[in-house]
Scaffold this motif. Structure first.
Motif, PDB file in Angstrom:
ATOM      1  N   SER A  25       0.824  -1.202   0.000  1.00 19.61           N
ATOM      2  CA  SER A  25       0.000   0.000   0.000  1.00 19.61           C
ATOM      3  C   SER A  25       0.867   1.264   0.000  1.00 19.61           C
ATOM      4  O   SER A  25       0.597   2.215  -0.740  1.00 19.61           O
ATOM      5  N   ARG A  26       1.921   1.263   0.808  1.00 14.28           N
ATOM      6  CA  ARG A  26       2.837   2.416   0.837  1.00 14.28           C
ATOM      7  C   ARG A  26       3.535   2.599  -0.510  1.00 14.28           C
ATOM      8  O   ARG A  26       3.701   3.722  -0.995  1.00 14.28           O
ATOM      9  N   GLU A  27       3.930   1.483  -1.119  1.00  8.82           N
ATOM     10  CA  GLU A  27       4.577   1.571  -2.431  1.00  8.82           C
ATOM     11  C   GLU A  27       3.614   2.152  -3.459  1.00  8.82           C
ATOM     12  O   GLU A  27       3.988   3.034  -4.244  1.00  8.82           O
ATOM     13  N   LEU A  28       2.382   1.675  -3.459  1.00  9.29           N
ATOM     14  CA  LEU A  28       1.377   2.183  -4.397  1.00  9.29           C
ATOM     15  C   LEU A  28       1.169   3.683  -4.196  1.00  9.29           C
ATOM     16  O   LEU A  28       1.164   4.451  -5.165  1.00  9.29           O
ATOM     17  N   GLN A  29       1.013   4.119  -2.949  1.00  6.45           N
ATOM     18  CA  GLN A  29       0.795   5.542  -2.666  1.00  6.45           C
ATOM     19  C   GLN A  29       2.006   6.378  -3.090  1.00  6.45           C
ATOM     20  O   GLN A  29       1.844   7.475  -3.647  1.00  6.45           O
ATOM     21  N   ASN A  30       3.216   5.888  -2.848  1.00  9.00           N
ATOM     22  CA  ASN A  30       4.415   6.612  -3.245  1.00  9.00           C
ATOM     23  C   ASN A  30       4.504   6.736  -4.766  1.00  9.00           C
ATOM     24  O   ASN A  30       4.808   7.808  -5.285  1.00  9.00           O
ATOM     25  N   LEU A  31       4.240   5.643  -5.468  1.00  5.56           N
ATOM     26  CA  LEU A  31       4.280   5.696  -6.931  1.00  5.56           C
ATOM     27  C   LEU A  31       3.234   6.672  -7.467  1.00  5.56           C
ATOM     28  O   LEU A  31       3.517   7.449  -8.383  1.00  5.56           O
TER      29      LEU A  31
END
Length: 166
Positions: A25-31
């Motif tokens: 989820s954090r990776e998705l939000q960062n991207l």
């Protein structure tokens, strides 16, 4: 859906720990909120310099945008498909998904692993996939059980020394 289709769907269910889900989820939000807007801006700036056919910044930026978009699609689909497992099983004395398991091999060498989903594997942390030979062999076993593991370099026997759920 046919009975065979239901069985295949049940067997194909993807499991993930809460920790792993939050990491995705954090990776998705960062991207989505940081990387994509930054690269989009870089492409716009590069495009303003004129001839795009020989503009390395523009070509690289467009390629990077496609990679980001492909990863975003993968993460969104994966997060919809997974079943998050964040509860301790009723029988905490058996190895199930999410367990930390300490084992000893035939030479007495100890190692501690956590059984996790395929997207969460991390050799440095001892996180092994539920689908790995060791992960599959440990599932359902109890403390002090001797477990045979079929590995690419041959069969091995390990003993379960500790099972813990955090």
């Amino acid at each position: 859906m046919s009975e065979d289709g239901e069985k295949k769907k049940a067997l194909g269910r993807l499991y993930m720990t809460r920790e792993g889900y939050e990491t995705l989820s954090r990776e998705l939000q960062n991207l989505w909120r940081v990387e994509r807007p930054r690269v989009t801006h870089e492409v716009e700036v590069a495009a303003a310099h004129g001839d795009r056919s020989e503009n390395a910044e523009y070509i690289y930026g467009k390629t990077r945008l496609r990679e980001i978009d492909r990863r975003l699609r993968y993460l969104k689909r994966r997060m919809e498909e997974v079943t998050v497992v964040d509860e301790t099983p009723a029988d905490a004395e058996r190895v199930f998904f999410g367990a930390f398991v300490t084992i000893a091999d035939e030479e007495g060498e100890e190692a501690r692993y956590r059984i996790v989903g395929a997207d969460e594997t991390d050799a440095d942390r001892g996180y092994i996939s539920i689908d790995s030979p060791l992960g599959r062999a440990l599932l359902g076993k109890r403390l002090d059980d001797e477990v045979r593991v079929r590995r690419p370099k041959g069969e091995a026997t390990v003993e379960i020394l500790e099972i813990e759920y955090v």
